[in-house]
Design a protein around this motif. Structure first.
Motif, PDB file in Angstrom:
ATOM      1  N   LEU A   1     -10.121   0.977  -6.134  1.00  0.00           N
ATOM      2  CA  LEU A   1     -10.594  -0.378  -5.850  1.00  0.00           C
ATOM      3  C   LEU A   1      -9.508  -1.192  -5.151  1.00  0.00           C
ATOM      4  N   TYR A   2      -8.276  -1.091  -5.651  1.00  0.00           N
ATOM      5  CA  TYR A   2      -7.162  -1.790  -5.001  1.00  0.00           C
ATOM      6  C   TYR A   2      -6.945  -1.261  -3.586  1.00  0.00           C
ATOM      7  N   LEU A   3      -7.059   0.042  -3.432  1.00  0.00           N
ATOM      8  CA  LEU A   3      -6.876   0.649  -2.116  1.00  0.00           C
ATOM      9  C   LEU A   3      -7.925   0.139  -1.128  1.00  0.00           C
ATOM     10  N   ASP A   4      -9.195   0.157  -1.539  1.00  0.00           N
ATOM     11  CA  ASP A   4     -10.262  -0.305  -0.642  1.00  0.00           C
ATOM     12  C   ASP A   4     -10.119  -1.791  -0.333  1.00  0.00           C
ATOM     13  N   PHE A   5      -9.779  -2.584  -1.337  1.00  0.00           N
ATOM     14  CA  PHE A   5      -9.641  -4.028  -1.134  1.00  0.00           C
ATOM     15  C   PHE A   5      -8.501  -4.332  -0.160  1.00  0.00           C
ATOM     16  N   THR A   6      -7.370  -3.652  -0.345  1.00  0.00           N
ATOM     17  CA  THR A   6      -6.220  -3.887   0.531  1.00  0.00           C
ATOM     18  C   THR A   6      -6.509  -3.441   1.957  1.00  0.00           C
TER      19      THR A   6
ATOM     20  N   LEU B   1       0.829  -1.201   0.000  1.00  0.00           N
ATOM     21  CA  LEU B   1       0.000   0.000   0.000  1.00  0.00           C
ATOM     22  C   LEU B   1       0.867   1.256   0.000  1.00  0.00           C
TER      23      LEU B   1
ATOM     24  N   THR C   1       2.120   1.844  -3.441  1.00  0.00           N
ATOM     25  CA  THR C   1       1.084   2.464  -4.266  1.00  0.00           C
ATOM     26  C   THR C   1       0.995   3.959  -3.992  1.00  0.00           C
TER      27      THR C   1
ATOM     28  N   THR D   1      -9.543   1.992 -10.691  1.00  0.00           N
ATOM     29  CA  THR D   1      -8.755   0.789 -10.404  1.00  0.00           C
ATOM     30  C   THR D   1      -7.888   0.975  -9.161  1.00  0.00           C
ATOM     31  N   ILE D   2      -7.253   2.141  -9.060  1.00  0.00           N
ATOM     32  CA  ILE D   2      -6.409   2.412  -7.890  1.00  0.00           C
ATOM     33  C   ILE D   2      -7.249   2.454  -6.619  1.00  0.00           C
TER      34      ILE D   2
ATOM     35  N   ARG E   1      -6.886   7.078   3.033  1.00  0.00           N
ATOM     36  CA  ARG E   1      -7.720   6.792   1.870  1.00  0.00           C
ATOM     37  C   ARG E   1      -8.264   8.084   1.258  1.00  0.00           C
TER      38      ARG E   1
END
Length: 354
Positions: free
Chosen positions: A85-90, A22, A25, A82-83, A132
């Motif tokens: 979504l990856y942030l929320d998922f992680t 994270l 990113t 996409t970024i 976030r």
């Protein structure tokens, strides 16, 4: 079944690894944003330097720079989603791992130190939420309070008051590129023509030969592009109706009409004065190109709580005192064909792009 100690160690390592990814990113996004901001600042400086060439018509160059500015300002929707979504998922996985560790290591009965631990957990949760939000605002800077003071939204570049108040650019130089012109159509509609669609200023005009005045705040709203769905920050060749004049007001035709037009930007204390000479053509009037344009230092004004106040020189605006209650910064346009009666009429006609 896994050993409890080994399993907890594994969960802690997994959470640490995800936090490292994270952070990577975040570094990637920060580098992209830094590059974008450098590019935006360069374009903004080029845009602000153009108006000082007053003797040149730079409308095309200014529109090109604004569109170029918007291209770098707006982050593409798909990569941004996409970024995020990856942030929320992680973040969800990390929170789940931490909660699992806390549940597995929870012990009864409760100790006084437990409440201090809860406070620390609350601070950690708040930090994750702010992280976030920071990345979200970095990716999508539109209407973003984080970057607006540094990098304004593209539509701000058409705001005379914004450029004057925050950037300290010469208002007269910017308005010179707008190429203001006035016209009265055969149907008696008074129109302000602009080669570049600058707005966010108050205006007041009166005719020396006819008894009518017009005033209000000029604020423009352009719909998004129907194909790309992107906002349109600046338009060319726009006409704004200011008044609807009757035949009684216009009276007998005259060869020339003299109209004085004042522009009141929020960041200034003296208005810009235009003196338009309108020549009669058939049954309509059109102003001559390059009207006389000066800074009227004998008039001093102030904008306070979105209302215009004249501090000095108010006698130069005929019948001004009868309409001060309408001097609101609310985007409304007014006119009066019989100014002495103190009855304002609203102009509700929409601007047109020619």
């Amino acid at each position: 079944m896994f050993s409890l100690e080994q399993f907890l160690s594994f969960l802690g390592s997994a959470a640490a690894g995800l936090l490292t990814l994270l952070g990577s990113t975040g570094i990637f996004v920060s580098l992209v944003v830094q590059r974008r901001m450098e590019r935006l600042q360069t374009i903004l400086e080029d845009f602000l330097e153009l108006p000082y060439s007053e003797n040149k018509n730079l409308a095309g160059s200014m529109v090109h720079l604004v569109r170029k500015y918007q291209m770098h300002y707006l982050f593409p929707n798909r990569p941004g989603r996409t970024i995020l979504l990856y942030l929320d998922f992680t973040l969800t996985i990390i929170a789940t791992l931490w909660l699992t560790i806390l549940v597995l290591t929870f012990e009864w009965p409760l100790q006084p130190f437990f409440w201090f631990q809860c406070l620390l957990l609350l601070l950690i949760s708040g930090n994750i939420y702010l992280f976030r939000r920071l990345l979200q605002q970095t990716i999508s800077p539109t209407e973003n309070p984080l970057f607006n003071p540094i990098i304004p939204a593209p539509y701000r570049l058409r705001s005379i008051s914004y450029l004057s108040r925050y950037v300290n650019v010469s208002v007269k130089s910017v308005l010179q590129q707008a190429r203001f012109a006035l016209a009265i159509t055969e149907k008696g509609e008074l129109r302000l023509k602009q080669e570049l669609s600058f707005d966010d200023f108050y205006y007041f005009l009166y005719c020396h030969e006819k008894e009518f005045i017009a005033w209000g705040e000029l604020r423009l709203h352009f719909p998004s592009d129907p194909i790309t769905k992107k906002p349109i920050p600046l338009q060319r060749n726009i006409e704004i109706p200011l008044a609807q004049l009757s035949e009684e007001t216009m009276g007998s035709p005259q060869d020339i009409l003299h109209i004085t037009f004042y522009v009141f930007p929020q960041g200034e204390k003296h208005p810009i004065q235009y003196d338009f000479l309108l020549n009669q053509e058939d049954r309509s009037y059109h102003s001559r190109p390059f009207p006389e344009m000066t800074v009227q230092s004998s008039i001093v004004f102030q904008v306070k709580e979105k209302q215009l106040f004249l501090l000095e020189g108010e006698n130069q605006l005929p019948h001004h005192t009868l309409y001060t209650h309408t001097y609101q910064w609310d985007g409304q346009r007014y006119y009066s064909e019989k100014p002495a009666e103190g009855k304002p009429c609203r102009c509700v006609a929409s601007p047109e792009i020619c």
